[in-house]
Motif scaffolding. Structure first.
Motif, PDB file in Angstrom:
ATOM      1  N   ALA A   1       0.821  -1.207   0.000  1.00 33.80           N
ATOM      2  CA  ALA A   1       0.000   0.000   0.000  1.00 33.80           C
ATOM      3  C   ALA A   1       0.857   1.260   0.000  1.00 33.80           C
ATOM      4  O   ALA A   1       0.441   2.304  -0.483  1.00 33.80           O
ATOM      5  N   ALA A   2       2.072   1.176   0.526  1.00 32.91           N
ATOM      6  CA  ALA A   2       2.955   2.339   0.584  1.00 32.91           C
ATOM      7  C   ALA A   2       3.821   2.473  -0.662  1.00 32.91           C
ATOM      8  O   ALA A   2       4.609   3.400  -0.753  1.00 32.91           O
ATOM      9  N   GLY A   3       3.681   1.564  -1.609  1.00 37.57           N
ATOM     10  CA  GLY A   3       4.422   1.682  -2.858  1.00 37.57           C
ATOM     11  C   GLY A   3       5.617   0.763  -2.983  1.00 37.57           C
ATOM     12  O   GLY A   3       6.408   0.906  -3.912  1.00 37.57           O
ATOM     13  N   ALA A   4       5.800  -0.193  -2.071  1.00 42.77           N
ATOM     14  CA  ALA A   4       6.926  -1.126  -2.172  1.00 42.77           C
ATOM     15  C   ALA A   4       6.674  -2.148  -3.277  1.00 42.77           C
ATOM     16  O   ALA A   4       5.542  -2.312  -3.748  1.00 42.77           O
ATOM     17  N   ARG A   5       7.748  -2.809  -3.693  1.00 40.20           N
ATOM     18  CA  ARG A   5       7.581  -3.894  -4.643  1.00 40.20           C
ATOM     19  C   ARG A   5       6.679  -4.961  -4.060  1.00 40.20           C
ATOM     20  O   ARG A   5       6.724  -5.245  -2.871  1.00 40.20           O
ATOM     21  N   ARG A   6       5.888  -5.588  -4.916  1.00 37.66           N
ATOM     22  CA  ARG A   6       4.924  -6.577  -4.428  1.00 37.66           C
ATOM     23  C   ARG A   6       5.641  -7.757  -3.765  1.00 37.66           C
ATOM     24  O   ARG A   6       5.229  -8.233  -2.704  1.00 37.66           O
ATOM     25  N   HIS A   7       6.727  -8.228  -4.361  1.00 35.28           N
ATOM     26  CA  HIS A   7       7.465  -9.339  -3.766  1.00 35.28           C
ATOM     27  C   HIS A   7       8.108  -8.928  -2.445  1.00 35.28           C
ATOM     28  O   HIS A   7       8.156  -9.718  -1.488  1.00 35.28           O
ATOM     29  N   LEU A   8       8.612  -7.702  -2.375  1.00 29.65           N
ATOM     30  CA  LEU A   8       9.212  -7.231  -1.133  1.00 29.65           C
ATOM     31  C   LEU A   8       8.173  -7.155  -0.026  1.00 29.65           C
ATOM     32  O   LEU A   8       8.444  -7.517   1.127  1.00 29.65           O
ATOM     33  N   ALA A   9       6.977  -6.686  -0.353  1.00 29.11           N
ATOM     34  CA  ALA A   9       5.913  -6.598   0.642  1.00 29.11           C
ATOM     35  C   ALA A   9       5.513  -7.978   1.147  1.00 29.11           C
ATOM     36  O   ALA A   9       5.314  -8.189   2.350  1.00 29.11           O
ATOM     37  N   LEU A  10       5.404  -8.948   0.246  1.00 34.52           N
ATOM     38  CA  LEU A  10       5.045 -10.305   0.662  1.00 34.52           C
ATOM     39  C   LEU A  10       6.164 -10.939   1.486  1.00 34.52           C
ATOM     40  O   LEU A  10       5.900 -11.663   2.455  1.00 34.52           O
ATOM     41  N   ALA A  11       7.414 -10.664   1.114  1.00 34.94           N
ATOM     42  CA  ALA A  11       8.539 -11.195   1.885  1.00 34.94           C
ATOM     43  C   ALA A  11       8.570 -10.607   3.286  1.00 34.94           C
ATOM     44  O   ALA A  11       8.805 -11.320   4.271  1.00 34.94           O
ATOM     45  N   ALA A  12       8.329  -9.307   3.400  1.00 29.94           N
ATOM     46  CA  ALA A  12       8.328  -8.673   4.712  1.00 29.94           C
ATOM     47  C   ALA A  12       7.193  -9.200   5.582  1.00 29.94           C
ATOM     48  O   ALA A  12       7.354  -9.395   6.794  1.00 29.94           O
ATOM     49  N   THR A  13       6.032  -9.450   4.979  1.00 33.33           N
ATOM     50  CA  THR A  13       4.900  -9.988   5.733  1.00 33.33           C
ATOM     51  C   THR A  13       5.204 -11.386   6.246  1.00 33.33           C
ATOM     52  O   THR A  13       4.922 -11.710   7.411  1.00 33.33           O
ATOM     53  N   ALA A  14       5.785 -12.234   5.391  1.00 35.79           N
ATOM     54  CA  ALA A  14       6.147 -13.580   5.825  1.00 35.79           C
ATOM     55  C   ALA A  14       7.245 -13.542   6.879  1.00 35.79           C
ATOM     56  O   ALA A  14       7.224 -14.304   7.851  1.00 35.79           O
ATOM     57  N   MET A  15       8.195 -12.638   6.699  1.00 39.51           N
ATOM     58  CA  MET A  15       9.307 -12.533   7.648  1.00 39.51           C
ATOM     59  C   MET A  15       8.818 -12.084   9.021  1.00 39.51           C
ATOM     60  O   MET A  15       9.333 -12.531  10.052  1.00 39.51           O
ATOM     61  N   SER A  16       7.814 -11.222   9.049  1.00 33.49           N
ATOM     62  CA  SER A  16       7.317 -10.734  10.336  1.00 33.49           C
ATOM     63  C   SER A  16       6.754 -11.855  11.188  1.00 33.49           C
ATOM     64  O   SER A  16       6.785 -11.786  12.420  1.00 33.49           O
ATOM     65  N   GLY A  17       6.230 -12.901  10.549  1.00 33.97           N
ATOM     66  CA  GLY A  17       5.725 -14.034  11.307  1.00 33.97           C
ATOM     67  C   GLY A  17       6.811 -14.815  12.011  1.00 33.97           C
ATOM     68  O   GLY A  17       6.543 -15.521  12.984  1.00 33.97           O
ATOM     69  N   SER A  18       8.062 -14.695  11.531  1.00 26.26           N
ATOM     70  CA  SER A  18       9.183 -15.372  12.175  1.00 26.26           C
ATOM     71  C   SER A  18       9.886 -14.484  13.188  1.00 26.26           C
ATOM     72  O   SER A  18      10.355 -14.954  14.221  1.00 26.26           O
ATOM     73  N   LEU A  19       9.976 -13.192  12.890  1.00 25.40           N
ATOM     74  CA  LEU A  19      10.736 -12.291  13.757  1.00 25.40           C
ATOM     75  C   LEU A  19      10.186 -12.260  15.177  1.00 25.40           C
ATOM     76  O   LEU A  19      10.948 -12.149  16.148  1.00 25.40           O
ATOM     77  N   GLY A  20       8.860 -12.354  15.324  1.00 24.20           N
ATOM     78  CA  GLY A  20       8.267 -12.208  16.643  1.00 24.20           C
ATOM     79  C   GLY A  20       8.367 -13.423  17.539  1.00 24.20           C
ATOM     80  O   GLY A  20       7.986 -13.349  18.715  1.00 24.20           O
ATOM     81  N   VAL A  21       8.904 -14.542  17.026  1.00 20.94           N
ATOM     82  CA  VAL A  21       8.957 -15.770  17.822  1.00 20.94           C
ATOM     83  C   VAL A  21       9.843 -15.596  19.052  1.00 20.94           C
ATOM     84  O   VAL A  21       9.610 -16.227  20.089  1.00 20.94           O
ATOM     85  N   VAL A  22      10.848 -14.739  18.975  1.00 19.46           N
ATOM     86  CA  VAL A  22      11.804 -14.590  20.078  1.00 19.46           C
ATOM     87  C   VAL A  22      11.444 -13.435  21.012  1.00 19.46           C
ATOM     88  O   VAL A  22      12.208 -13.139  21.937  1.00 19.46           O
ATOM     89  N   LEU A  23      10.309 -12.787  20.795  1.00 19.22           N
ATOM     90  CA  LEU A  23       9.941 -11.616  21.581  1.00 19.22           C
ATOM     91  C   LEU A  23       8.833 -11.957  22.575  1.00 19.22           C
ATOM     92  O   LEU A  23       7.988 -12.814  22.318  1.00 19.22           O
TER      93      LEU A  23
END
Length: 320
Positions: A1-23
């Motif tokens: 929605a902010a204008g990022a590449r579509r693949h980058l946005a999907l990668a960041a969304t998938a990555m966020s599901g892993s980043l929070g495991v240690v928090l």
């Protein structure tokens, strides 16, 4: 929605599901501490913050350096800062709603937001967000940003409840299957073919990393933790690997497994959250092999480098 590449946005969304495991307040860390008296939640969450910083920084570095079409052309701070504030402005009401619920529980009910109270607070926070969106859309303020599919508070809560019950049922089936797989692996005595202790913690860590990533690729996290506790953990301890270090490596390895085929659980959840149409649109984009599969390859690169650093760099400080 902010204008990022579509693949980058999907990668960041998938990555966020892993980043929070240690928090904090991740329930998986609580289960690990409950099953393993050698570690505590404070120790794991304390080091988890630094692991989160490492993995997030690594993902940012990969996103900014790989698949760039040109050199960096950064806007002046005078232009970038106001634009960033303007883009963050729609998120401010949600932050206020979340903070209001947390502060209400803290001061009115004397309940702090931690790993033990989170299961009670998070549903209330989600309901508060639904109420806010209902009020804002009803008043017409949300329609300017394209949020036009407003179906009312009651239908939203009912729809969310129906979806949740179906997903909980699927999750219970997944948990049961994971525990069953763990039982099959344990009863097959595969782990007995490996040495019960290694002379070098480096070789033990190398084996641990391979096993943990494979488990993360095919098993649910909770079932995998039960299996690791019963089999792999004792080998790691006997080989001179510190328990806190071992379980931090386990969490990062699981994070990498969630992003890896053949299951790629985080990408499946991303498809559900973002929508089928957006994922299909990304799959239709052309380019090189990396550009066509960037949403999968980019998180693997970032998390793979992070896993190597988390697994082997601490050994330099305490391994003989």
């Amino acid at each position: 929605a902010a204008g990022a590449r579509r693949h980058l946005a999907l990668a960041a969304t998938a990555m966020s599901g892993s980043l929070g495991v240690v928090l904090r307040p991740c329930l998986l860390v609580v289960v690990i501490a409950y099953l393993n008296r050698e570690v505590t939640t404070d120790e794991l969450f304390g080091w988890g913050i630094w692991v989160f910083v490492l993995t997030a920084t690594m993902f940012a570095m990969v996103a900014l350096t790989v698949n760039r079409q040109s050199q960096f052309d950064l806007a002046p701070a005078a232009d970038a800062f106001p634009a960033s504030i303007q883009a963050l402005r729609p998120l401010i009401p949600y932050v206020i709603v979340i903070a209001a619920v947390v502060l209400f529980y803290r001061f009115a009910l004397d309940v702090k937001m931690d790993e033990f109270s989170a299961p009670r607070l998070l549903p209330v926070i989600m309901l508060a967000i639904l109420v806010y969106e209902h009020i804002s859309l009803k008043n017409g303020r949300g329609r300017a940003s394209g949020e036009i599919n407003h179906q009312g508070l009651e239908r939203s809560v009912r729809g969310a409840t129906n979806d949740t019950t179906a997903e909980i049922g699927a999750l219970l089936l997944l948990l049961g299957l994971s525990v069953s797989i763990g039982g099959v692996i344990e009863r097959s005595h595969i782990m007995e073919t490996f040495p019960q202790a290694f002379d070098s913690p480096w070789s033990a860590m190398l084996l641990m990393v391979v096993i943990l990533v494979i488990l993360g690729m095919i098993m649910d996290a909770f079932g995998a933790v039960i299996l690791v506790t019963a089999t792999v953990a004792t080998i790691a301890y006997s080989s001179g690997i510190h328990p806190v270090h071992f379980w931090m490596v386990t969490l990062v390895a699981f994070e990498l497994g969630y992003l890896s085929p053949p299951v790629a659980l985080n990408h499946l959840l991303t498809r559900q959250v973002v929508g089928e149409a957006e994922v299909l649109a990304a799959q239709q984009e052309g380019g090189t092999f990396y550009q066509r599969h960037e949403r999968i390859i980019m998180p693997l690169i970032a998390m793979g480098i992070s896993l190597v650093l988390v697994a082997f760099v601490p050994l330099l400080f305490y391994a003989n």
